[in-house]
Design a protein around this motif. Structure first.
Motif, mmCIF file in Angstrom:
data_model
loop_
_atom_site.group_PDB
_atom_site.id
_atom_site.type_symbol
_atom_site.label_atom_id
_atom_site.label_comp_id
_atom_site.label_asym_id
_atom_site.label_seq_id
_atom_site.Cartn_x
_atom_site.Cartn_y
_atom_site.Cartn_z
ATOM 1 N N PHE A 48 0.828 -1.206 0.000
ATOM 2 C CA PHE A 48 0.000 0.000 0.000
ATOM 3 C C PHE A 48 0.867 1.262 0.000
ATOM 4 C CE2 PHE A 48 -2.100 3.364 2.467
ATOM 5 C CZ PHE A 48 -3.182 3.599 1.633
ATOM 6 N N ILE A 49 1.904 1.270 0.815
ATOM 7 C CA ILE A 49 2.793 2.435 0.897
ATOM 8 C C ILE A 49 3.534 2.624 -0.421
ATOM 9 C CG2 ILE A 49 4.898 3.302 2.001
ATOM 10 C CD1 ILE A 49 3.786 2.037 4.616
ATOM 11 N N GLY A 51 2.511 1.685 -3.357
ATOM 12 C CA GLY A 51 1.522 2.167 -4.328
ATOM 13 C C GLY A 51 1.244 3.649 -4.147
ATOM 14 N N SER A 52 1.175 4.092 -2.887
ATOM 15 C CA SER A 52 0.949 5.517 -2.618
ATOM 16 C C SER A 52 2.131 6.354 -3.086
ATOM 17 C CB SER A 52 0.723 5.741 -1.124
ATOM 18 O OG SER A 52 -0.409 5.047 -0.679
ATOM 19 N N ALA A 53 3.334 5.856 -2.826
ATOM 20 C CA ALA A 53 4.531 6.573 -3.272
ATOM 21 C C ALA A 53 4.585 6.632 -4.789
ATOM 22 C CB ALA A 53 5.782 5.896 -2.715
ATOM 23 N N LYS A 55 2.006 6.668 -6.831
ATOM 24 C CA LYS A 55 1.029 7.677 -7.261
ATOM 25 C C LYS A 55 1.558 9.088 -7.043
ATOM 26 C CE LYS A 55 -3.167 5.003 -6.808
ATOM 27 N NZ LYS A 55 -4.462 4.843 -6.167
ATOM 28 N N ALA A 56 2.257 9.306 -5.936
ATOM 29 C CA ALA A 56 2.828 10.626 -5.659
ATOM 30 C C ALA A 56 3.886 10.989 -6.698
ATOM 31 C CB ALA A 56 3.426 10.657 -4.256
#
Length: 158
Positions: A48-49, A51-53, A55-56
């Motif tokens: 999850f982390i 994937g978030s990174a 996207k950022a």
């Protein structure tokens, strides 16, 4: 009073010996079960982390924002995005990771880490000559690179 002090000390000694024996013979499997229960949640959190990174970074590298980045910064961001793409979903994202790595290496200078990852991507795609080139370039940048040498060894080229 001396008898009670001696009795307390004997009880403490017996308790300490019992603790040492219990710790020594505590089954390792119980500890393993505790670790494996948390492993799945840790992996999902890491995914999850990442994937978030990802996207950022994709947001930072989008058209209007990318103009504010200097060449080296943009190259570093592209390399990091390629690393995250490979960590999150290697099979589906190899082609876009290769594009990011080629551009990132041009912009940020030839980094051994980025060239080795590029070599790995080429290797996964079955592009042996390109993989050989990337690992060879990594060795030019960092002659002691174990990862580049291992890559060439896997390809049977060293």
């Amino acid at each position: 009073m001396a008898f009670t002090d001696a009795a307390i000390q004997v009880l403490i000694l017996i308790f300490a010996v019992a603790m040492v024996i219990a710790i020594q013979y505590f089954p390792k499997q119980a500890l393993t079960k505790l670790r494996t229960k948390n492993r799945a949640s840790l992996q999902s959190n890491r995914h999850f982390i990442q994937g978030s990174a990802l996207k950022a970074l994709e947001s930072a590298l989008s058209s209007p924002r990318v103009k504010s980045l200097e060449g080296r910064e943009r190259g570093d961001a592209l390399i990091k995005r390629a690393e995250l793409k490979m960590a999150v979903n290697r099979r589906r994202r190899v082609d876009s990771a290769i594009d990011d790595l080629k551009e990132g290496v041009k912009l940020s200078g030839e980094g051994e880490r980025a060239l080795c990852l590029l070599g790995q991507c080429y290797e996964w795609k079955g592009m042996r000559e390109d993989a050989k080139w990337a690992f060879g370039e990594a060795l030019k940048v960092q002659p002691g690179s174990v990862e580049a040498r291992n890559g060439l060894d896997r390809l049977g080229l060293q």
